[in-house]
Design an enzyme around this catalytic site. Structure first.
Site, PDB file in Angstrom:
ATOM      1  N   PHE A  19      -1.592   3.799  -7.226  1.00 29.87           N
ATOM      2  CA  PHE A  19      -3.375   4.339  -7.702  1.00 29.87           C
ATOM      3  C   PHE A  19      -3.848   5.269  -6.915  1.00 29.87           C
ATOM      4  O   PHE A  19      -3.947   6.253  -7.802  1.00 29.87           O
ATOM      5  CB  PHE A  19      -3.920   3.358  -6.833  1.00 29.87           C
ATOM      6  CG  PHE A  19      -5.967   3.924  -6.122  1.00 29.87           C
ATOM      7  CD1 PHE A  19      -6.498   3.927  -7.112  1.00 29.87           C
ATOM      8  CD2 PHE A  19      -6.357   3.742  -4.312  1.00 29.87           C
ATOM      9  CE1 PHE A  19      -7.877   3.977  -7.076  1.00 29.87           C
ATOM     10  CE2 PHE A  19      -7.953   3.479  -5.035  1.00 29.87           C
ATOM     11  CZ  PHE A  19      -8.242   3.848  -5.894  1.00 29.87           C
ATOM     12  N   ASP A  38       9.398   6.002  -6.655  1.00 29.61           N
ATOM     13  CA  ASP A  38       8.476   5.161  -7.641  1.00 29.61           C
ATOM     14  C   ASP A  38       9.549   3.052  -7.215  1.00 29.61           C
ATOM     15  O   ASP A  38       9.635   3.890  -8.600  1.00 29.61           O
ATOM     16  CB  ASP A  38       6.831   4.772  -7.994  1.00 29.61           C
ATOM     17  CG  ASP A  38       5.900   4.452  -7.248  1.00 29.61           C
ATOM     18  OD1 ASP A  38       6.587   2.300  -7.323  1.00 29.61           O
ATOM     19  OD2 ASP A  38       4.698   4.341  -7.095  1.00 29.61           O
ATOM     20  N   LEU A  40       7.884   0.320  -8.282  1.00 30.93           N
ATOM     21  CA  LEU A  40       7.025  -0.225  -9.210  1.00 30.93           C
ATOM     22  C   LEU A  40       7.037  -1.973  -8.193  1.00 30.93           C
ATOM     23  O   LEU A  40       6.362  -2.808  -8.652  1.00 30.93           O
ATOM     24  CB  LEU A  40       7.700  -0.694 -10.264  1.00 30.93           C
ATOM     25  CG  LEU A  40       7.829   0.778 -10.789  1.00 30.93           C
ATOM     26  CD1 LEU A  40       8.182   0.506 -12.358  1.00 30.93           C
ATOM     27  CD2 LEU A  40       6.361   1.465 -11.313  1.00 30.93           C
ATOM     28  N   ASP A  58      13.466   3.496  -3.781  1.00 34.35           N
ATOM     29  CA  ASP A  58      13.526   3.271  -2.803  1.00 34.35           C
ATOM     30  C   ASP A  58      12.923   3.891  -2.218  1.00 34.35           C
ATOM     31  O   ASP A  58      14.616   5.044  -2.564  1.00 34.35           O
ATOM     32  CB  ASP A  58      14.194   1.697  -2.585  1.00 34.35           C
ATOM     33  CG  ASP A  58      13.435   1.231  -1.419  1.00 34.35           C
ATOM     34  OD1 ASP A  58      12.876   2.347  -0.460  1.00 34.35           O
ATOM     35  OD2 ASP A  58      13.093  -0.393  -1.484  1.00 34.35           O
ATOM     36  N   TYR A 145       0.808  -2.320  10.151  1.00 30.96           N
ATOM     37  CA  TYR A 145       1.083  -1.547   9.738  1.00 30.96           C
ATOM     38  C   TYR A 145       0.278   0.242  10.252  1.00 30.96           C
ATOM     39  O   TYR A 145       0.580   1.103  10.437  1.00 30.96           O
ATOM     40  CB  TYR A 145      -0.280  -1.766   8.469  1.00 30.96           C
ATOM     41  CG  TYR A 145      -0.614  -0.757   7.631  1.00 30.96           C
ATOM     42  CD1 TYR A 145       0.295  -0.136   6.657  1.00 30.96           C
ATOM     43  CD2 TYR A 145      -2.229   0.216   7.322  1.00 30.96           C
ATOM     44  CE1 TYR A 145      -0.533   1.285   5.600  1.00 30.96           C
ATOM     45  CE2 TYR A 145      -2.259   0.803   6.666  1.00 30.96           C
ATOM     46  CZ  TYR A 145      -1.595   1.022   5.251  1.00 30.96           C
ATOM     47  OH  TYR A 145      -1.923   2.504   4.649  1.00 30.96           O
ATOM     48  N   LYS A 149       2.192   3.543  10.659  1.00 32.59           N
ATOM     49  CA  LYS A 149       0.867   4.612  10.003  1.00 32.59           C
ATOM     50  C   LYS A 149       1.194   5.652  11.481  1.00 32.59           C
ATOM     51  O   LYS A 149       0.925   7.448  11.685  1.00 32.59           O
ATOM     52  CB  LYS A 149       0.073   4.806   9.268  1.00 32.59           C
ATOM     53  CG  LYS A 149       0.497   4.432   8.146  1.00 32.59           C
ATOM     54  CD  LYS A 149       0.664   5.057   7.175  1.00 32.59           C
ATOM     55  CE  LYS A 149       0.919   4.339   5.636  1.00 32.59           C
ATOM     56  NZ  LYS A 149       0.597   5.249   4.378  1.00 32.59           N
ATOM     57  N   VAL A 188     -11.907  -4.743  -2.011  1.00 32.49           N
ATOM     58  CA  VAL A 188     -13.473  -4.628  -2.010  1.00 32.49           C
ATOM     59  C   VAL A 188     -14.015  -4.339  -3.063  1.00 32.49           C
ATOM     60  O   VAL A 188     -15.079  -5.255  -3.713  1.00 32.49           O
ATOM     61  CB  VAL A 188     -14.297  -4.635  -0.717  1.00 32.49           C
ATOM     62  CG1 VAL A 188     -13.558  -3.253  -0.186  1.00 32.49           C
ATOM     63  CG2 VAL A 188     -14.692  -5.759  -0.678  1.00 32.49           C
ATOM     64  N   ARG A 212     -17.703   0.326   6.194  1.00 30.96           N
ATOM     65  CA  ARG A 212     -16.317   1.134   6.274  1.00 30.96           C
ATOM     66  C   ARG A 212     -17.220   2.308   5.311  1.00 30.96           C
ATOM     67  O   ARG A 212     -17.810   2.419   4.600  1.00 30.96           O
ATOM     68  CB  ARG A 212     -15.950   0.676   4.641  1.00 30.96           C
ATOM     69  CG  ARG A 212     -15.298  -0.705   5.656  1.00 30.96           C
ATOM     70  CD  ARG A 212     -14.398  -1.029   6.300  1.00 30.96           C
ATOM     71  NE  ARG A 212     -13.901  -2.042   6.993  1.00 30.96           N
ATOM     72  CZ  ARG A 212     -13.756  -2.787   8.204  1.00 30.96           C
ATOM     73  NH1 ARG A 212     -14.808  -2.613   8.252  1.00 30.96           N
ATOM     74  NH2 ARG A 212     -13.360  -3.794   8.433  1.00 30.96           N
TER      75      ARG A 212
END
Ligand code: NAD
Length: 316
Positions: A19, A38, A40, A58, A145, A149, A188, A212
């Site tokens: 995205f 990528d 995919l 990868d 996650y 990060k 969302v 958010r």
């Protein structure tokens, strides 16, 4: 501050079929020599324009990663196992892709003098003590996650300090825009739009009071271009809008924008969800010249317009 200008460079976008990466590639491709790396796993091949080199691979593949970083002047590192749910399902995979491969990427970048812009995340803050969230807010992520990060956000600072690597971590808040794909942060907006259009109930997790900061992907691209050209490296920047809405308000906004009669219903809270999130973007404003340009209402209108069926050709 002048507009960021990136041209005539060799640019690598990891996760460029995703995205955010896909939007970056669209913006960079006309003026630069762009390569996408990528696997995919969530990305789509048709997001990558024909004049862009596509390497199916990868980021954990050291040979490929090394080769592509050596050839690049700038890397935008977007590839990741994205989101809390995926990391809760498989913490080691999240760690290997999100942290392990990123540390390797930074290490090749220092060997080959390649600038790096890194996708960090607001997930590193965990449940905020107060909003808006400044960059020096305590960092207490609540998911694997977020921990992954957070680690790479720190590695970026340390590589800048120890090796003079020009690297900039960008802490993205909730990004939305066209073709968000399956990731749970931005999804969302997509999910509500789809439900509103089809007249199905709009399903809000929990009370809907959770807030958010939704930032349009065009503004995230802007922040990346600024990060790729700034002298203010080795510092993390929040990338949001500086304002937030509750999920219940979002549902209403979307219902109005689509002129829908869908009822709004409530389902269970999602594990790992925090209650409030809103970026303080003063640092990015002052040091990068970043300024969000798309407010949520017009961003949603754009998505609604883009999905509207074209007018039938006139018969005259
Ligand atoms: P996305 O899932 O659309 O894109 C990720 C891309 O990385 C996909 O094309 C996927 O195929 C690729 N990928 C995944 N694992 C890979 C691997 N091992 N090797 C090579 N490619 C791999 O997600 P996105 O929303 O575009 O997210 C981009 C970045 O921004 C990610 O690093 C994400 O953690 C971060 N982020 C996104 C948001 C958001 O709201 N979208 C918020 C905070 C941070």
């Amino acid at each position: 501050m002048s507009e960021p200008n990136l041209s005539d460079r060799s640019v690598l976008v990891t996760g460029g079929a995703g995205f955010v990466g896909g939007q970056l590639v669209q913006t960079l491709a006309p003026d630069n020599d762009v390569t996408v790396l990528d696997d995919l796993s969530t990305g789509e091949r048709d997001r990558v324009p024909d004049d862009v080199t596509f390497v199916h691979g990868d980021v954990r593949d050291q040979r490929k990663l090394k080769q592509e970083i050596e050839a690049a002047d700038v890397v935008f590192h977007e590839a990741a196992v994205v989101g809390v749910p995926a990391s809760l399902r498989d913490p080691p995979r999240s760690n290997h892709v999100n942290t392990g491969a990123t540390v390797q990427l930074l290490d090749y970048a220092r060997q080959y003098d390649t600038r790096v812009v890194l996708a960090s995340s607001a997930a590193i803050y965990g449940e905020p003590e107060s909003v808006p969230i400044e960059e020096d807010h305590p960092l207490e992520p609540t998911s694997p996650y977020g921990v992954d990060k957070l680690a790479v956000d720190h590695y970026a600072r340390v590589f800048a300090q120890q090796y003079d690597l020009p690297v900039v971590p960008l802490r993205y808040f909730n990004i939305y825009g066209p073709r968000t794909g399956p990731n749970p942060y931005s999804a969302v907006v997509d999910v509500f739009l789809e439900q509103a259009r089809s007249g199905d109930p709009i399903t809000v997790h929990g009370t809907g009071e959770q807030t958010r900061d939704f930032v349009h992907v065009d503004d995230v691209v802007q922040a990346n271009l600024r990060a790729a050209t700034t002298d203010e490296v080795g510092v993390a920047y929040n990338v949001g809008t500086g304002s937030s809405v509750s999920i219940a308000e979002l549902a209403e906004l979307i219902r109005t924008a689509t002129d829908s009669d869908s009822p709004i219903t409530h389902t269970d809270e999602r594990p790992g969800d925090i209650s409030d999130s809103e970026a303080d973007i003063s640092r990015a404003r002052e040091r990068l010249g970043y300024e969000p340009t798309v407010d949520l209402r017009s961003g949603i209108d754009r998505l609604v317009d883009a999905a509207a069926p074209a007018d039938p050709p006139s018969s005259s």
